[in-house]
Scaffold this active site. Structure first.
Site, PDB file in Angstrom:
ATOM      1  N   ARG A 262      -0.444  -4.861   6.799  1.00  0.00           N
ATOM      2  CA  ARG A 262      -1.035  -4.781   8.129  1.00  0.00           C
ATOM      3  C   ARG A 262      -2.533  -5.006   8.031  1.00  0.00           C
ATOM      4  NH1 ARG A 262       2.216   0.455  10.685  1.00  0.00           N
ATOM      5  NH2 ARG A 262       4.302  -0.464  10.494  1.00  0.00           N
ATOM      6  N   ARG A 277      -4.812   4.836   5.122  1.00  0.00           N
ATOM      7  CA  ARG A 277      -4.662   3.638   5.954  1.00  0.00           C
ATOM      8  C   ARG A 277      -5.009   2.425   5.101  1.00  0.00           C
ATOM      9  NH1 ARG A 277      -4.492   3.343  11.514  1.00  0.00           N
ATOM     10  NH2 ARG A 277      -5.197   5.500  11.661  1.00  0.00           N
ATOM     11  N   GLU A 349       0.613  11.424  11.092  1.00  0.00           N
ATOM     12  CA  GLU A 349       1.870  10.682  11.213  1.00  0.00           C
ATOM     13  C   GLU A 349       2.368  10.197   9.852  1.00  0.00           C
ATOM     14  OE1 GLU A 349       3.499   6.342  12.579  1.00  0.00           O
ATOM     15  OE2 GLU A 349       1.581   7.010  13.435  1.00  0.00           O
ATOM     16  N   SER A 352       7.619   7.103  12.342  1.00  0.00           N
ATOM     17  CA  SER A 352       7.768   6.809  13.760  1.00  0.00           C
ATOM     18  C   SER A 352       9.168   6.261  13.956  1.00  0.00           C
ATOM     19  CB  SER A 352       6.714   5.798  14.210  1.00  0.00           C
ATOM     20  OG  SER A 352       6.681   5.677  15.608  1.00  0.00           O
ATOM     21  N   ARG A 391       1.913   7.731   2.241  1.00  0.00           N
ATOM     22  CA  ARG A 391       1.542   8.945   2.982  1.00  0.00           C
ATOM     23  C   ARG A 391       2.321  10.150   2.485  1.00  0.00           C
ATOM     24  NH1 ARG A 391      -0.456   7.827   9.138  1.00  0.00           N
ATOM     25  NH2 ARG A 391      -1.928   6.159   8.606  1.00  0.00           N
TER      26      ARG A 391
END
Length: 429
Positions: A262, A277, A349, A352, A391
């Site tokens: 990403r 991130r 988070e 999801s 994560r």
């Protein structure tokens, strides 16, 4: 993508649901193009009928020796042929415009999704596990003595730039163990089928799941036109692309462990420290293809599969339902799982999980044959992280940190680590 017939039948409801997402009414523009498209199709069909009728009369006029009528009819056939071509071209252009517009319109939220503008309006459903009461001030993952130089951002920056990391030694092995543990859990206990998929895909695959056309800047494209996947949702969901499946094959529950890419466009200045991130990361993704009637039950099931990973690792977490303003483009309803990070003193988070209804299946033309033998219908699709491996590594390190600088690792990982139970100075002991 949306069903144009549903928009025609109830444009006010369509716009009302878009308003819940903070969008202005779109039905007037959509229906204007649709009406013009249908008019062009009708005109082409009428002209074609006139052309066919005149063509039949040409021979009769010739046989009668009526040269004037013959020439008139032959000219009419030519005019109608030109008119048909013009109307068909206009209809095709309008059809493309309508499809392009509908491709940019997000999915409509389910009625039970809370209204809201952004993440501040998300609603907590429950919490599981109690955050540990540390006798010292907990550190963030990249500050831990147990991690040391085995989480190497300097070398990664030399190789690739910012938002990359090189994992070494014991830290790398814990990361690998987490991915293997997740796959084994999902396959052996949750009944998902394991897949290994490409990480390079064509435009059509990204269009099917909704990354294109609106969100091209969020992904990376190669010079020859392939896209690096942002998640295996793209590859697994597109199994349905252009296919018509038997109802007996559903639900199809799958998982895959892949690298994900990403660009993190728009995230400048956010989470720049550590590996929270990254531009490249690993994830175990879950995807389900099912009938629309079973999609909500599958959503709950998939979310529990993701929660089971956290529970077996002993990580405190909470489940929240995203509000209309924070949901992803293709989602009807989304649960986020947020894991407790003591170094940040906050929940972040880690998964999801979304149900998309028939939205993605319409984009990729994925259908199934009903068991009763009716005509093929569009599938429902769901996707969710089970989990984001990096994560999860962060959460394991931060929640297991000890005052002496070591990290105690979750018991469920011990068999994947050759019986080692702790991380000390970047090495397993």
């Amino acid at each position: 993508m949306h069903d144009i017939r549903a928009i025609r039948e109830n444009p006010a409801e369509f716009d009302a649901q878009l308003a819940r997402r903070g969008l202005s009414p779109l039905s007037p523009e959509i229906l204007r193009i649709d009406e013009a498209r249908r008019a062009a199709i009708h005109a082409a069909e009428t002209a074609k009928a006139d052309q066919n009728a005149a063509s039949k009369q040409v021979g009769a006029a010739k046989a009668k020796g009526d040269e004037a009528e013959f020439e008139r009819l032959r000219a009419l056939v030519g005019e109608k042929k030109t008119e048909v071509a013009q109307m068909q071209a206009e209809a095709a252009e309008l059809d493309a415009r309508l499809r392009d517009l509908l491709m940019t319109v997000p999915n409509l939220p389910l009625a039970e999704v809370p209204d809201g503008a952004d993440e501040d309006d998300n609603v907590e459903i429950h919490r599981r596990g109690t955050p540990r009461d540390f006798s010292f001030t907990p550190k963030e993952h990249y500050e831990l003595p147990a991690v040391g130089a085995q989480m190497d951002f300097e070398t990664a920056a030399k190789l690739s730039g910012s938002r990359f990391v090189v994992l070494k030694g014991g830290v790398a092995r814990v990361h690998r163990a987490l991915a293997q543990f997740m796959l084994d859990l999902h396959v052996d206990e949750h009944g998902l089928s394991e897949n290994i998929t490409p990480v390079l895909v064509r435009d059509e695959a990204m269009l099917g799941t909704g990354q294109l056309p609106k969100f091209a800047e969020d992904s990376y494209q190669t010079t020859n036109g392939w896209w690096l996947i942002p998640t295996a949702e793209v590859t697994l969901t597109n199994y349905a692309g252009g296919e018509t499946m038997d109802a007996s094959a559903l639900p199809m529950r799958m998982c895959a462990h892949t690298n994900c890419f990403r660009s993190e466009a728009g995230s400048a200045g956010k989470d720049t420290a550590g590996m929270l991130r990254q531009h490249q990361f690993e994830k175990v993704e879950m995807v389900t293809l099912c009938t629309p009637e079973t999609a909500l039950d599958e959503h709950e099931r998939m979310t529990k599969c993701a929660e089971a990973v956290l529970e077996k690792l002993g990580l405190p977490y909470r489940r929240i339902v995203l509000c209309t303003g924070d949901m992803g483009f293709g989602a009807q309803k989304t649960y986020d799982l947020e894991v407790w990070l003591p170094g940040q003193d906050s929940y972040r988070e880690i998964s999801s999980v979304s149900t998309c209804g028939t939205f993605q299946a319409r984009r990729m033309n994925g259908r199934y044959k009903p068991a009763d033998g009716g005509k093929p219908e569009f599938l429902a699709t769901l996707n969710g992280s089970g989990l984001a491996v990096g994560r999860c590594l962060i959460a394991v390190l931060e929640n297991g940190q000890e005052e002496d600088g070591s990290v105690t690792l979750p018991e469920v990982l011990h068999p994947y680590l050759g019986g080692k139970t702790r991380l000390v100075d970047g090495q397993l002991v």
